[in-house]
Write an enzyme that holds these catalytic residues in place. Structure first.
Site, PDB file in Angstrom:
ATOM      1  N   LYS A  90      56.845  52.239   5.398  1.00 35.76           N
ATOM      2  CA  LYS A  90      57.857  51.387   4.756  1.00 35.76           C
ATOM      3  C   LYS A  90      58.776  52.150   3.799  1.00 35.76           C
ATOM      4  O   LYS A  90      59.947  51.825   3.658  1.00 35.76           O
ATOM      5  CB  LYS A  90      57.177  50.235   4.004  1.00 35.76           C
ATOM      6  CG  LYS A  90      56.386  49.286   4.891  1.00 35.76           C
ATOM      7  CD  LYS A  90      57.294  48.251   5.485  1.00 35.76           C
ATOM      8  CE  LYS A  90      56.658  47.314   6.486  1.00 35.76           C
ATOM      9  NZ  LYS A  90      55.228  47.137   6.540  1.00 35.76           N
ATOM     10  N   GLU A 112      61.187  40.712   0.674  1.00 33.53           N
ATOM     11  CA  GLU A 112      60.069  39.883   1.121  1.00 33.53           C
ATOM     12  C   GLU A 112      58.928  40.842   1.437  1.00 33.53           C
ATOM     13  O   GLU A 112      59.157  42.018   1.703  1.00 33.53           O
ATOM     14  CB  GLU A 112      60.462  39.105   2.381  1.00 33.53           C
ATOM     15  CG  GLU A 112      60.324  39.885   3.708  1.00 33.53           C
ATOM     16  CD  GLU A 112      61.244  41.089   3.837  1.00 33.53           C
ATOM     17  OE1 GLU A 112      62.289  41.115   3.170  1.00 33.53           O
ATOM     18  OE2 GLU A 112      60.900  42.019   4.602  1.00 33.53           O
ATOM     19  N   SER A 378      50.589  53.756  11.322  1.00 36.21           N
ATOM     20  CA  SER A 378      51.655  53.319  10.410  1.00 36.21           C
ATOM     21  C   SER A 378      51.243  53.271   8.946  1.00 36.21           C
ATOM     22  O   SER A 378      52.082  53.407   8.060  1.00 36.21           O
ATOM     23  CB  SER A 378      52.180  51.951  10.854  1.00 36.21           C
ATOM     24  OG  SER A 378      51.122  51.015  10.982  1.00 36.21           O
TER      25      SER A 378
HETATM   26  C1  LIG Z   1      54.471  46.357   7.487  1.00 39.52           C
HETATM   27  C2  LIG Z   1      53.541  47.126   8.295  1.00 39.52           C
HETATM   28  C3  LIG Z   1      53.546  47.040   9.706  1.00 39.52           C
HETATM   29  C4  LIG Z   1      54.374  46.064  10.476  1.00 39.52           C
HETATM   30  O1  LIG Z   1      55.756  46.183  10.305  1.00 39.52           O
HETATM   31  P1  LIG Z   1      56.707  46.868  11.368  1.00 39.52           P
HETATM   32  O2  LIG Z   1      58.063  46.582  10.821  1.00 39.52           O
HETATM   33  O3  LIG Z   1      56.466  46.194  12.672  1.00 39.52           O
HETATM   34  O4  LIG Z   1      56.403  48.311  11.406  1.00 39.52           O
HETATM   35  C5  LIG Z   1      52.697  47.869  10.416  1.00 39.52           C
HETATM   36  N1  LIG Z   1      51.865  48.718   9.790  1.00 39.52           N
HETATM   37  C6  LIG Z   1      51.813  48.816   8.437  1.00 39.52           C
HETATM   38  C7  LIG Z   1      50.855  49.770   7.824  1.00 39.52           C
HETATM   39  C8  LIG Z   1      52.647  48.024   7.651  1.00 39.52           C
HETATM   40  O5  LIG Z   1      52.587  48.142   6.323  1.00 39.52           O
END
Ligand SMILES: *Cc1c(COP(=O)(O)O)cnc(C)c1O
Length: 395
Positions: A90, A112, A378
């Protein structure tokens, strides 16, 4: 990227656009006119890449997970977004957007958040740039992601719990848009994913595309080729997936598999599998696939993972799925939790529950021994420890 790029009017095929209340028209127009020129300017690039390097800790490593590779009979690399400052991808986006907000002379930032990762990433860059920060978060998520709420408070942000709907990400987004409508002149809305009115989906995809920019270089170094056979990522709104696939979209030899949250099962009535279940609709300013009832009301989504608990999906992903550029698999809560514990035990990495949905793909898919698979990890699992602990106690 050519073929799959957004068009002049902000559409990906039939998806996208900017369906906004009139009061926001000037704001969105201003963004639309300026974002590309800004993102391409040498001043922005220097400040953005310097911060990514020295503040976020990029490039994030591309790690060959040997034990996981052995188990699934192919070569699996993890793109370690979990090692970024604040614990997920993020921050790549919030750094870019805060620089744009500053450039546009805005003084007040709203956002948000679902799992709180985008809220923390926004509160972090607001502290860094000395800006006021208000984060809208569903009351259910405030409960299940307490650590991130505490972090936002400590960083100086105001966290507003949202009590409408099922008190999760969709409801938080509604409130953020309402705030933006009431304060259009001084406020910049940092959207956390590839959703919302044009130009947000394209802007966020570009800011996250540093992920695939790095994968190309790192894979070339490790494997002598830039392109893997498979790319895997989870999708909530689609930003980590967009970043992972951005520079590979035109290379049709690269297979793309995205994992959406099946919750308790795609057809259980408790899921967030938007691409499997969604129909064309408009949500939060864009035309996209949307989980809805027969009379067009938004269906309340469900997932164990707060970051994937959203009834829509980015317009770019709706388009890519519709034209067959992506394969989309649905991964249940149970499958994701199993995959999270497996990664932890086999590689010593505790993933975010969102990322564990991407790992769940490995059980569903058959790979060949020579396949090179790059999976976007992620985020890290610190924020999810309470959920992991209660799962382990029950199983
Ligand atoms: C917010 C988040 C996501 C999902 O959001 P995307 O916009 O689809 O990437 C996935 N993994 C993590 C660790 C997140 O914090």
């Amino acid at each position: 990227m050519q073929k799959y790029n957004v068009d002049q009017k902000g559409f990906y095929g039939e998806f996208g656009g900017a369906y906004i209340p009139e009061i926001l028209y000037d704001n969105v127009e201003e963004l639309k006119k300026n974002y590309l020129q800004f993102l391409e300017s040498p001043d922005f690039k220097k400040e953005y890449y310097d911060l990514l390097k020295d503040y976020v800790g990029r490039p994030s490593p591309l790690y060959l997970a040997k034990r996981l590779s052995k188990k699934y009979g192919c070569k699996i690399y993890l793109k370690r977004e979990d090692l970024n400052h604040t614990g997920a991808h993020k921050i790549n986006n919030t750094i870019g957007q805060i620089l744009l907000a500053k450039k546009m002379g805005k003084t007040r930032i709203i956002a948000e958040t679902g799992a709180g990762q985008h809220g923390v990433a926004t509160a972090t860059v607001c502290a860094l740039m000395n800006m006021e920060c208000i984060v809208y978060m569903g009351a259910t998520d405030v409960e299940r992601q307490r650590l991130n709420v505490e972090k936002m408070h400590m960083l100086g942000a105001t966290v507003v719990p949202v009590e409408s709907g099922n008190k999760t990400l969709k409801d938080a987004t509604n409130e953020a848009i309402r705030d933006w409508c009431s304060n259009p002149s001084n406020t910049y809305y940092i959207i956390g994913s590839t959703v919302g009115p044009h130009p947000y989906p394209d802007m966020v995809a570009r800011l996250q595309s540093v992920i695939s920019e790095e994968i190309k270089k790192q894979l070339l170094e490790k494997e002598g080729r830039e392109a893997p056979d498979y790319l895997i990522a989870c999708i909530g709104g689609g930003s980590n997936a967009a970043g992972t696939i951005y520079h590979y979209l035109d290379d049709e030899k690269v297979n793309i598999i995205l994992a959406e949250a099946a919750g308790k099962g795609v057809n259980s009535g408790e899921s967030a599998a938007t691409i499997h279940l969604g129909k064309l609709g408009i949500v939060h300013g864009s035309k996209t696939l949307l989980m809805q009832t027969d009379d067009g009301q938004i269906q309340e989504p469900y997932s164990i993972s707060a970051g994937l608990d959203y009834p829509g999906i980015g317009p770019m992903h709706s388009h890519l799925a519709t034209v067959g550029r992506l394969e989309v698999l649905a991964v249940t809560d149970e499958e994701a939790m199993k995959a999270a514990f497996e990664l932890t035990r086999m590689e010593g990495i505790i993933p975010a529950i969102e990322s564990a949905h991407a790992l769940g793909v490995l059980e569903q898919k058959k790979f060949k021994p020579e396949d090179i698979v790059v999976l976007c990890l992620s985020g890290r699992g610190d924020k999810d420890m309470e959920t992991y602990v209660s799962y382990r106690e029950k199983n």
